[in-house]
Scaffold this active site. Structure first.
Site, short mmCIF file in Angstrom:
data_model
loop_
_atom_site.label_atom_id
_atom_site.label_comp_id
_atom_site.label_asym_id
_atom_site.label_seq_id
_atom_site.Cartn_x
_atom_site.Cartn_y
_atom_site.Cartn_z
N HIS A 33 0.85 -1.19 0.00
CA HIS A 33 0.00 0.00 0.00
C HIS A 33 0.89 1.25 0.00
O HIS A 33 2.09 1.16 0.18
CB HIS A 33 -0.83 0.07 1.29
CG HIS A 33 -1.68 -1.11 1.58
ND1 HIS A 33 -3.02 -1.15 1.30
CD2 HIS A 33 -1.39 -2.30 2.17
CE1 HIS A 33 -3.53 -2.30 1.71
NE2 HIS A 33 -2.55 -3.02 2.24
N GLU A 115 2.45 -0.89 4.39
CA GLU A 115 2.19 0.48 3.94
C GLU A 115 3.53 1.18 3.71
O GLU A 115 4.41 1.15 4.58
CB GLU A 115 1.41 1.27 4.99
CG GLU A 115 -0.02 0.82 5.18
CD GLU A 115 -1.00 1.45 4.20
OE1 GLU A 115 -0.56 2.20 3.30
OE2 GLU A 115 -2.20 1.19 4.34
N HIS A 154 -2.40 -2.81 -3.44
CA HIS A 154 -3.79 -2.63 -3.03
C HIS A 154 -4.68 -2.44 -4.26
O HIS A 154 -5.80 -2.92 -4.31
CB HIS A 154 -3.88 -1.44 -2.08
CG HIS A 154 -5.09 -1.43 -1.22
ND1 HIS A 154 -5.39 -0.36 -0.42
CD2 HIS A 154 -6.10 -2.32 -1.03
CE1 HIS A 154 -6.52 -0.59 0.23
NE2 HIS A 154 -6.97 -1.77 -0.12
N ASP A 164 -3.41 2.57 -4.83
CA ASP A 164 -2.06 2.46 -4.28
C ASP A 164 -1.46 1.06 -4.47
O ASP A 164 -2.22 0.10 -4.56
CB ASP A 164 -2.05 2.88 -2.81
CG ASP A 164 -2.98 2.06 -1.92
OD1 ASP A 164 -4.17 1.94 -2.24
OD2 ASP A 164 -2.51 1.54 -0.90
#
Length: 183
Positions: A33, A115, A154, A164
């Site tokens: 992400h 992330e 993602h 993303d």
């Protein structure tokens, strides 16, 4: 076989936003992400606060709509390459939302979420690629259900809903560096 729930090169910062996986042995997808809070801003405490359920809705106008979200990821890779872990890998972090991979719904059930501090509009930092490659290599070693073919963005598991890590994430570079560093 026992798995390491925590990455040794990460700072652990516990999130309350997780629960038990339906099958703790089923970890077979890695989802990458990108996030920045506020959007396009890097280096602040806000992503950590969001994942901890402590984001102040009044700290920035953008936060009013997201402060109450219950979200997390297993890992967050900052621009300087520092890695924070929010959820033990054996638990289900709340990062993918409505999603599917290879016909299977609810990707949170069987995935690990990473992330990257970034956005759809800016390149990622060299230090992030290095940290992401090292983390991914460790995950591939620890979790035999993961493979390079089961690493997605993602955007791939929630098309039309998410974008993303976005067009500035260099998939070819990441895959080549991962291949070069796995053995």
């Amino acid at each position: 076989m026992s798995y390491a729930p925590r990455y040794p090169d990460a700072t652990f910062v516990e999130s309350p936003n997780f629960d038990a996986r339906p099958d703790p042995q089923d970890i077979s997808l890695l989802v990458i992400h990108a996030i920045s809070l506020p959007p396009e801003s890097f280096g602040g405490p806000y992503v950590r606060q969001l994942f901890q359920g402590k984001l102040d809705a009044g700290a920035h106008p953008y936060f009013a709509d997201i402060a109450s979200l219950q979200v997390s990821a297993h890992f967050f890779v900052r621009r300087d390459g520092a890695v924070e872990q929010f959820v033990d890998c054996g638990m289900r972090a709340w990062h993918a939302g409505k999603s599917s991979f290879a016909g299977r719904e609810r990707c949170n059930d069987f995935s690990i979420g990473i992330e990257l501090e970034g956005s759809d509009n800016q390149p990622f930092a060299d230090a992030q690629y290095s940290a992401l490659v090292a983390l991914t290599a460790w995950l591939l070693q620890e979790y035999p259900g993961l493979s390079p073919q089961r690493i997605v963005g993602h955007e791939h598991i929630a098309p039309g809903r998410k974008t993303d890590p976005g067009p500035y994430f260099d998939w070819a570079r990441f895959r080549q560096e991962l291949s070069d560093n796995r053995f």
